[in-house]
Scaffold this active site. Structure first.
Site, PDB file in Angstrom:
ATOM      1  CD  GLU A 249      -2.451   1.543   2.568  1.00 55.20           C
ATOM      2  OE1 GLU A 249      -3.551   2.078   2.615  1.00 55.20           O
ATOM      3  OE2 GLU A 249      -1.781   1.299   3.598  1.00 55.20           O
ATOM      4  CG  HIS A 322      -9.835  -1.394   5.157  1.00 60.11           C
ATOM      5  ND1 HIS A 322      -8.889  -1.817   4.248  1.00 60.11           N
ATOM      6  CD2 HIS A 322      -9.139  -0.784   6.141  1.00 60.11           C
ATOM      7  CE1 HIS A 322      -7.693  -1.476   4.674  1.00 60.11           C
ATOM      8  NE2 HIS A 322      -7.808  -0.843   5.824  1.00 60.11           N
TER       9      HIS A 322
HETATM   10  C1  GLC Z   1      -3.547   1.880   6.115  1.00 61.34           C
HETATM   11  C2  GLC Z   1      -4.767   1.066   6.483  1.00 61.34           C
HETATM   12  C3  GLC Z   1      -5.649   1.900   7.360  1.00 61.34           C
HETATM   13  C4  GLC Z   1      -4.883   2.237   8.618  1.00 61.34           C
HETATM   14  C5  GLC Z   1      -3.533   2.889   8.296  1.00 61.34           C
HETATM   15  C6  GLC Z   1      -2.631   2.889   9.479  1.00 61.34           C
HETATM   16  O1  GLC Z   1      -3.836   2.976   5.356  1.00 61.34           O
HETATM   17  O2  GLC Z   1      -5.396   0.623   5.318  1.00 61.34           O
HETATM   18  O3  GLC Z   1      -6.870   1.279   7.650  1.00 61.34           O
HETATM   19  O4  GLC Z   1      -5.621   3.105   9.409  1.00 61.34           O
HETATM   20  O5  GLC Z   1      -2.847   2.213   7.280  1.00 61.34           O
HETATM   21  O6  GLC Z   1      -2.194   1.599   9.767  1.00 61.34           O
END
Ligand code: GLC
Length: 544
Positions: A249, A322
């Site tokens: 991500e 999510h």
């Molecule tokens: C990512 C997750 C999110 C979380 C963040 C911190 O963006 O998808 O849900 O709050 O990281 O871990």
């Protein structure tokens, strides 16, 4: 070379998927109960968001033990069972590795608080007697400063997210070794993939300098050292496992970096999530302001990322997750074109180049829940934003309107299994309200209906897997007006074209210019050769 284009990943948010023991929270046994459903849908991997031990200030993204299962989800035996039962159905399990930060309730942080020098060096701690001014002006992604003062440290620790999510010091090789141990533990258990949470922000230099923009992202995002760290953990853990899939991500990232992250020669990750196409309804980059989505920019971003990564990297293609409001409520029109807009966006992700990711409920066209009061919200980011906007003197009605469009809770409501109590998710009141439309939108009413959104997804998944042009073919975009996205997918013997109307207006277009042999996908009953209807999705096999 790994085949990635014919894998379909289903993201599952376990707390809202299925509650097997009727405590109002989804659990692992609930997932096992629904594996046949997922097999019927046709997916290959389930990415499960964190189920590890956690105080759950950020719904499990604040992990206190990476190798223990949170009892609210079940036990390690349940996980073993899940892996085995999924395997019987040819489904792999992908776990979420949240390695940028760890919960302040973890042993590592607790030992640091107790004074252990070893563990203090696992975090970015800046000693200081100034308890008012943090070491630098970086801000947290969830609002406020990215620092918290801790008396026991006699200083500040860095926390880019919640105050209970302390950033791990990747600079320290011992931290990296610990994280490799975690990965090996799960690989040994039979996990088939990792999704790495905000992995491109791990490269902090240890020097904390004030940012001119008062935000600080550029000091810690996509730093060159991230590539070195990824190569190192790849080599030390998942890198040589043939059928293992990794996705990173990437927060506020760039194409150049994503090519490096996902090019097989670099030996970092298999693919990347970027979010630029999901920010085209932000006003001047600001999430908490409503603005109609910018179709032209969306189209430009999809096109650019597809073409730039072609042959050089690999996209995870997705429109829901999510952290994002539901795409049909967001860029579609669920009042007038619920079926059409849900299936249109599905056709986009299943015909682009990359690996398609779908998010639970998307396959039945679940929508935003349109919450009306602040106590319906659970998400830390949304509640912080509410308080910040209130403190600025904004009208509460307007704030709630913004949340109902932008909050992460929009996608976190319980899965709608049927039209009975609590949508069949649980016998008791769920941890977060069910969307009111569960009587109309639910699995049970769609599963045997050949014309449902669910069966549309099944058909798309089958089509994707049967057509090399879709999972391996080249992509080429065709110029058209802003409301249409048109592209060809081609292999040596086959050519398909996707013609997608992303607007709620009918658009004139000469479909006959493509000498088509077959209509593979159409979310309308008819095809009009001179125009594309609102949110119409067509996939044609054409003469090569
Ligand atoms: C990512 C997750 C999110 C979380 C963040 C911190 O963006 O998808 O849900 O709050 O990281 O871990």
């Amino acid at each position: 070379m790994k085949k990635l284009g014919n894998k379909i990943v289903y993201e599952l948010y376990p707390i809202s998927f299925m509650d097997s023991n009727n405590d109002g929270y989804g659990d692992i046994k609930g997932i096992i109960e629904k594996l046949d459903y997922l097999q019927l849908l046709g997916i290959d991997l389930i990415w499960i968001t964190p189920i590890f031990k956690s105080p759950k200030n950020d719904n499990g993204y604040d992990i206190s033990n990476y190798c223990e299962i949170d009892q609210s989800f079940g036990t390690m035996d349940d996980v073993d069972n899940l892996i085995e039962e999924a395997k019987k159905r040819n489904i792999g399990i992908m776990f979420d590795m949240v390695f940028n930060h760890v919960s302040t309730e973890s042993e590592w942080f607790k030992k640091a608080l107790e004074g252990s020098k070893k563990y203090q060096d696992y975090f970015y701690i800046v000693k200081s007697n100034d308890k008012v001014n943090p070491p630098c002006n970086w801000v947290s992604k969830f609002g406020g400063p990215a620092w918290k003062y801790e008396e026991k440290f006699n200083g500040w620790y860095l926390c880019l997210y919640d105050k209970t999510q302390a950033d791990l010091k990747w600079l320290n090789p011992e931290v990296r070794e610990e994280l490799v141990k975690v990965m090996k533990f799960w690989i040994d258990k039979g996990i088939k993939g990792f999704r790495f949470d905000v992995i491109n922000v791990i490269g902090k230099s240890g020097k904390f300098i004030n940012a001119e923009d008062n935000i600080g992202k550029s000091f810690y995002t996509d730093q060159p050292i991230v590539h070195k760290y990824l190569k190192e953990i790849n080599k030390a853990s998942f890198g040589n496992i043939e059928d293992f899939i990794t996705v990173g991500e990437m927060s506020s990232t760039t194409i150049e970096n994503c090519i490096l992250y996902s090019n097989p020669k670099e030996k970092e990750l298999d693919m990347v999530f970027n979010f630029h196409h999901l920010k085209v309804d932000y006003k001047n980059g600001e999430k908490w302001e409503n603005k109609p989505w910018d179709k032209k920019e969306f189209k430009r971003l999809i096109q650019t990322w597809q073409l730039k990564l072609q042959d050089r990297g690999w996209n995870a293609v997705f429109l829901n997750n999510h952290d994002q409001p539901r795409i049909n409520s967001r860029y579609g029109n669920v009042k007038k074109y619920w079926f059409e807009s849900s299936t249109l966006f599905a056709t986009l992700i299943f015909t682009l180049q990359g690996t398609p990711f779908i998010y639970q409920g998307e396959e039945i066209g679940m929508t935003n829940p349109y919450f009306e009061t602040i106590d319906q919200y659970r998400d830390v980011e949304s509640i912080n934003a509410f308080n910040e906007m209130k403190a600025k003197g904004m009208d509460e009605k307007l704030i709630l309107e913004i949340l109902s469009v932008k909050s992460r809770d929009n996608s976190r409501t319980p899965m709608q299994w049927n039209d009975r109590k609590n949508a069949g998710f649980s016998d008791v009141k769920p941890w977060i309200d069910v969307a009111k439309n569960y009587k109309q939108i639910n699995v049970e009413s769609q599963i045997n209906n050949p014309n449902s959104v669910f069966n549309f997804y099944r058909k798309l998944i089958k089509l994707r897997k049967e057509n090399e042009a879709l999972f391996e073919g080249k992509i080429q975009f065709i110029d058209s007006e802003d409301s249409l996205i048109i592209f060809k997918r081609t292999t040596f013997n086959k050519e398909l074209v996707s013609i997608l109307n992303i607007s709620d207006q009918e658009v004139c277009y000469d479909v006959k210019q493509f000498k088509y042999i077959d209509i593979l996908v159409n979310n309308y009953k008819e095809i009009d050769l001179k125009s594309i209807k609102p949110f119409q999705a067509l996939v044609l096999e054409i003469e090569k």
